[in-house]
Design a protein around this motif. Structure first.
Motif, short mmCIF file in Angstrom:
data_model
loop_
_atom_site.label_atom_id
_atom_site.label_comp_id
_atom_site.label_asym_id
_atom_site.label_seq_id
_atom_site.Cartn_x
_atom_site.Cartn_y
_atom_site.Cartn_z
N LYS A 119 0.83 -1.21 0.00
CA LYS A 119 0.00 0.00 0.00
C LYS A 119 0.87 1.26 0.00
O LYS A 119 0.56 2.24 -0.69
CB LYS A 119 -0.95 -0.01 1.20
N VAL A 120 1.96 1.24 0.75
CA VAL A 120 2.88 2.38 0.76
C VAL A 120 3.45 2.61 -0.64
O VAL A 120 3.59 3.76 -1.09
CB VAL A 120 4.00 2.16 1.79
N LEU A 121 3.77 1.53 -1.32
CA LEU A 121 4.35 1.62 -2.66
C LEU A 121 3.30 1.93 -3.73
O LEU A 121 3.66 2.18 -4.88
CB LEU A 121 5.08 0.32 -3.00
N ARG A 122 2.02 1.85 -3.37
CA ARG A 122 0.91 2.15 -4.27
C ARG A 122 0.93 1.28 -5.53
O ARG A 122 0.82 1.77 -6.66
CB ARG A 122 0.90 3.64 -4.63
N VAL A 123 1.10 0.00 -5.31
CA VAL A 123 1.07 -0.95 -6.42
C VAL A 123 -0.19 -1.80 -6.31
O VAL A 123 -0.78 -1.92 -5.24
CB VAL A 123 2.32 -1.85 -6.42
N SER A 124 -0.60 -2.35 -7.43
CA SER A 124 -1.80 -3.20 -7.41
C SER A 124 -1.57 -4.57 -8.02
O SER A 124 -2.30 -5.52 -7.72
CB SER A 124 -2.95 -2.50 -8.15
N PHE A 149 -4.79 -7.01 -4.06
CA PHE A 149 -3.61 -7.11 -4.92
C PHE A 149 -3.74 -8.30 -5.87
O PHE A 149 -4.02 -9.42 -5.44
CB PHE A 149 -2.34 -7.24 -4.07
N ASP A 187 3.84 -4.70 -11.01
CA ASP A 187 4.33 -3.42 -10.49
C ASP A 187 5.44 -3.62 -9.46
O ASP A 187 6.25 -2.71 -9.23
CB ASP A 187 3.19 -2.65 -9.81
N ARG A 243 11.41 5.13 1.10
CA ARG A 243 10.17 5.86 1.43
C ARG A 243 10.19 6.30 2.89
O ARG A 243 9.68 7.38 3.22
CB ARG A 243 8.94 4.99 1.16
#
Length: 246
Positions: A119-124, A149, A187, A243
């Motif tokens: 979620k921090v990396l904003r990947v799906s 995900f 991703d 991050r």
């Protein structure tokens, strides 16, 4: 590495695991001390499949938590990813709440930390790899799907590995497993297992693939440092730690 007046992280370690402790010491910044207690609930001579790991996840933590509380940790880590992946997200959240209720400490689970990191990396969309048997990988992928995900590619190990075999995989073997898990539309790559030597190859794999790599132990330390308010992680462990520094 540690400051005895600083924050304390307690870690519940499956009793056959040989890599979680050295990984945590490698990933911890100055000012954070580490305190370990081993847990059982599974048969060390059996292949760690979904049934063995479900038994571990459901085993009592009363005595290990009592022993770990002697160190008065600020955060407690539940250091097995597959034990709660085998049960599902609700079980994982309930276990974290149970540990927090019994200990009074902030709690991070390995499986929950993977979700938080993604979620921090904003990947799906992810590529997934682990040393687990394929049926346990199925459970892991379903867990991550429940959390939003999509696994677009995966790499299963070529043969079933026992507990010792999972911990004995070399960093080069883990790197190759991560390469096999990749696909252009992934991703990020997830390397799941607290006993797999994946932290050592994070940056190497990120350079090769041009995308973030998330590992169980890296994700647990990241979330621990988040909740502790620490912003000075060691260098060399991937985009996720960058991050935190930012």
């Amino acid at each position: 590495m540690t400051n005895r007046g600083g924050s304390r992280i307690g870690v519940l370690v499956p009793f056959t695991n040989t890599n979680l402790e050295p990984d945590m010491m490698m990933l911890a910044p100055s000012g954070v001390s580490l305190h370990f207690t081993r847990i059982g609930g599974y048969d060390e001579d059996e292949i760690p499949d979904e049934n063995q790991m479900a038994e571990l996840g459901a085993s009592s933590l009363d005595e290990p938590l009592h022993l770990l509380q002697g160190a008065h940790p600020d955060v407690i880590l539940y250091g097995c990813t597959s034990a709660t992946l085998a049960h599902g997200p609700s079980f994982d959240r309930d276990l974290a709440a149970q540990i927090k209720s019994q200990s009074g400490a902030l709690t991070v689970t390995a499986a929950g930390a993977l979700v938080a990191a993604l979620k921090v990396l904003r990947v799906s969309r992810i590529g997934f790899a682990s040393p687990y048997v394929p049926s346990l990988n199925d459970r892991a992928i379903a867990f991550l799907a429940d959390e939003g995900f999509e696994t677009v590619s995966r790499a299963d190990h070529a043969e079933p590995l026992g507990n010792e075999g999972q911990g004995a995989l070399s960093p080069d073997a883990v790197y190759d497993l991560g390469l096999r898990a990749d696909r252009p539309d992934a991703d990020a790559i997830v390397l799941s297992c607290t006993d797999m030597r994946s932290a050592e190859i994070i940056e190497r794999l990120e350079r090769a693939l041009g995308k973030p790599v998330v590992t169980s132990n890296q994700a647990m330390m990241f979330q621990s440092l988040q909740v502790l308010g620490a912003a000075d992680p060691p260098l060399g462990f991937g985009e996720l730690f960058e991050r935190l520094s930012a």
